[in-house]
Design a protein around this motif. Structure first.
Motif, mmCIF file in Angstrom:
data_model
loop_
_atom_site.group_PDB
_atom_site.id
_atom_site.type_symbol
_atom_site.label_atom_id
_atom_site.label_comp_id
_atom_site.label_asym_id
_atom_site.label_seq_id
_atom_site.Cartn_x
_atom_site.Cartn_y
_atom_site.Cartn_z
ATOM 1 N N GLU A 118 2.150 14.485 6.734
ATOM 2 C CA GLU A 118 0.967 13.954 6.035
ATOM 3 C C GLU A 118 0.382 12.818 6.858
ATOM 4 O O GLU A 118 0.865 11.665 6.806
ATOM 5 C CB GLU A 118 1.350 13.453 4.631
ATOM 6 N N LYS A 141 2.559 2.272 -3.084
ATOM 7 C CA LYS A 141 1.667 2.974 -4.031
ATOM 8 C C LYS A 141 1.263 4.354 -3.510
ATOM 9 O O LYS A 141 0.361 4.981 -4.044
ATOM 10 C CB LYS A 141 0.384 2.133 -4.236
ATOM 11 N N ASN A 142 1.904 4.749 -2.376
ATOM 12 C CA ASN A 142 1.578 6.033 -1.734
ATOM 13 C C ASN A 142 0.132 6.135 -1.281
ATOM 14 O O ASN A 142 -0.475 7.197 -1.341
ATOM 15 C CB ASN A 142 1.898 7.213 -2.667
ATOM 16 N N THR A 143 -0.429 5.010 -0.876
ATOM 17 C CA THR A 143 -1.794 5.055 -0.351
ATOM 18 C C THR A 143 -1.774 4.617 1.112
ATOM 19 O O THR A 143 -0.899 3.858 1.527
ATOM 20 C CB THR A 143 -2.741 4.115 -1.139
ATOM 21 N N PHE A 144 -2.744 5.097 1.850
ATOM 22 C CA PHE A 144 -2.832 4.749 3.277
ATOM 23 C C PHE A 144 -3.877 3.654 3.472
ATOM 24 O O PHE A 144 -4.850 3.578 2.718
ATOM 25 C CB PHE A 144 -3.221 5.980 4.096
ATOM 26 N N ILE A 145 -3.651 2.848 4.496
ATOM 27 C CA ILE A 145 -4.621 1.789 4.800
ATOM 28 C C ILE A 145 -5.848 2.427 5.463
ATOM 29 O O ILE A 145 -5.691 3.259 6.361
ATOM 30 C CB ILE A 145 -3.974 0.760 5.751
ATOM 31 N N PRO A 146 -7.062 2.057 5.036
ATOM 32 C CA PRO A 146 -8.261 2.668 5.642
ATOM 33 C C PRO A 146 -8.307 2.462 7.161
ATOM 34 O O PRO A 146 -7.913 1.407 7.657
ATOM 35 C CB PRO A 146 -9.413 1.929 4.955
ATOM 36 N N GLN A 195 0.837 -1.211 0.000
ATOM 37 C CA GLN A 195 0.000 0.000 0.000
ATOM 38 C C GLN A 195 0.868 1.256 0.000
ATOM 39 O O GLN A 195 0.618 2.188 -0.740
ATOM 40 C CB GLN A 195 -0.891 0.041 1.248
ATOM 41 N N HIS A 196 1.874 1.245 0.880
ATOM 42 C CA HIS A 196 2.676 2.465 1.009
ATOM 43 C C HIS A 196 3.592 2.677 -0.190
ATOM 44 O O HIS A 196 3.954 3.809 -0.496
ATOM 45 C CB HIS A 196 3.417 2.476 2.352
#
Ligand SMILES: Nc1ncnc2c1ncn2[C@@H]1O[C@H](COP(=O)(O)OP(=O)(O)OP(=O)(O)O)[C@@H](O)[C@H]1O
Length: 373
Positions: free
Chosen positions: A335, A160-165, A157-158
């Motif tokens: 962030e 892809k620069n996305t955060f886990i919900p 996830q990280h």
């Protein structure tokens, strides 16, 4: 593999005979026996390279499909039952230093057998086996978790620069805390009652003798981290594994040699970025409690939220990890998409004074509060 063995020995023997070096039947036999021994020693290597090693456990044959993970003394393989096609995870622990090494591996296996909680990994069976190299191995068979670990999801996830919900983080945290609550309460869901007695484990037969139970201490998992959290198929639930570092608590450190020994065990078993400060410098007179796991829980939560461990930024700026941990030097990234209540949980766990850290139960209540809005 058996056919390969025969062909291998026959081929090499004939090669040598053709060169005229081993002409007589006696020499032929000697050559064959030498090659058989050579085969036995290189067989595990060839098998693992061919990825088709066969392991026999409880009269069932299992084909090794893939290496799932490896640690200091153990390998975890994905295996398939040759008859049923069912897949399992098989942990193979190499027992070093004779009796002591065997005992350590058997204790780990016993915990997997005895603990009964939905969020703790239960074994299917255990086998102690001496292999051709003369070394003893403990095999522990587990259900296979095809979704892997929380660590793998966090990494991908990280990347892809996305955060886990948030709701997923809370769900995994709740699973982990429920597992810890059970361990900290001595293998019971609520108050400490009967617990696993491992004092004379080496003398116990693995199969028919159920472990003697007595009222005793609670347990510290000792290596809480995202790599030790396996994911259910729907990825909402997490199951804690790797019981090789479990120890009784409270552990009262009476003198210098006990302090050194505890510190050594902690550095061997507890992964450094998740290790509590009191385990870096164990002092005579101190008491190690379940709060060491709570620190590791705080580090785990932070890592799931941001994709890296709380103290590693200090190291990337030239500092020492041990120093950063022992001074609780960490900060939250600018962030931070999560609500302050989540960061506050991390802060509550990463307190230098273990007594000020919450219990697993307190954290469970706090998380349920966040879940309910
Ligand atoms: N039941 C399972 N299903 C799927 N994967 C598993 C299973 N058990 C273990 N693994 C994988 O194998 C890895 C190592 O497992 P485990 O922690 O038990 O071994 P270890 O040798 O004690 O590792 P370490 O010393 O790094 O903690 C896990 O991180 C996970 O990726």
């Amino acid at each position: 593999m058996a056919l390969c063995k025969v062909a291998f020995i026959e081929y090499l023997t004939r090669c040598h005979l053709n060169e005229g070096k081993f002409g007589t039947p006696l020499e032929y036999k000697k050559m064959q026996s030498f090659l058989k021994n050579t085969w036995n020693s290189i067989n595990p290597l060839i098998s693992s390279l061919l990825n088709n090693e066969l392991i026999v456990l409880k009269d069932e044959q299992y084909k090794v499909l893939q290496l799932l993970g490896e640690g200091g003394y153990a390998f975890v393989y994905l295996v398939e039952n040759v008859n049923s096609g069912e897949k399992f995870a098989l942990k193979k622990i190499k027992c070093h230093s004779g009796r002591e090494g065997v005992q350590k591996a058997l204790i780990e296996a016993k915990f997997h057998e005895e603990f009964n909680h939905a969020n703790l990994l239960k074994s299917i069976h255990v086998q102690l086996q001496k292999e051709v190299d003369g070394v003893q191995y403990v095999y522990i068979m587990f259900p296979f978790f095809q979704k892997g670990t929380v660590a793998q999801i966090v990494q991908s996830q990280h990347k892809k620069n996305t955060f886990i919900p948030k709701r997923i983080i809370l769900s995994w945290s709740l699973c982990l805390l429920q597992a810890l609550k059970y361990l900290h309460n001595g293998g019971e869901d609520s108050a400490s009652e009967d617990a696993v007695d491992t004092t004379n484990l080496i003398d116990l037969q693995l199969e028919n003798k159920p472990m003697k139970k007595k009222r005793t201490n609670s347990y510290l998992h000792g290596d809480v981290k995202p790599e030790n959290l396996l994911l259910s198929d729907d990825m909402r639930n997490a199951v804690l594994t790797d019981f090789g570092s479990i120890c009784r608590i409270p552990s009262i450190i009476s003198n210098n040699s006990e302090a050194i020994s505890f510190e050594d065990k902690a550095s061997e078993n507890c992964t450094m970025p998740y290790r509590a400060p009191e385990l870096f410098h164990v002092r005579p007179g101190s008491i190690i409690t379940e709060k060491a796991d709570i620190w590791s829980f705080g580090c785990t939560l932070y890592t799931i939220m941001f994709g890296y461990t709380p103290f590693e930024k200090q190291v990337s700026q030239g500092g020492s990890l041990a120093l950063a941990v022992c001074n609780a030097q960490y900060s939250f990234p600018s962030e931070n998409p999560y609500e302050p209540r989540l960061s506050n949980l991390v802060c509550a766990c990463l307190q230098l004074n273990p007594e000020q850290r919450p219990y697993a139960d307190d954290l469970i209540h706090a998380i349920k509060g966040i879940m309910n809005g």
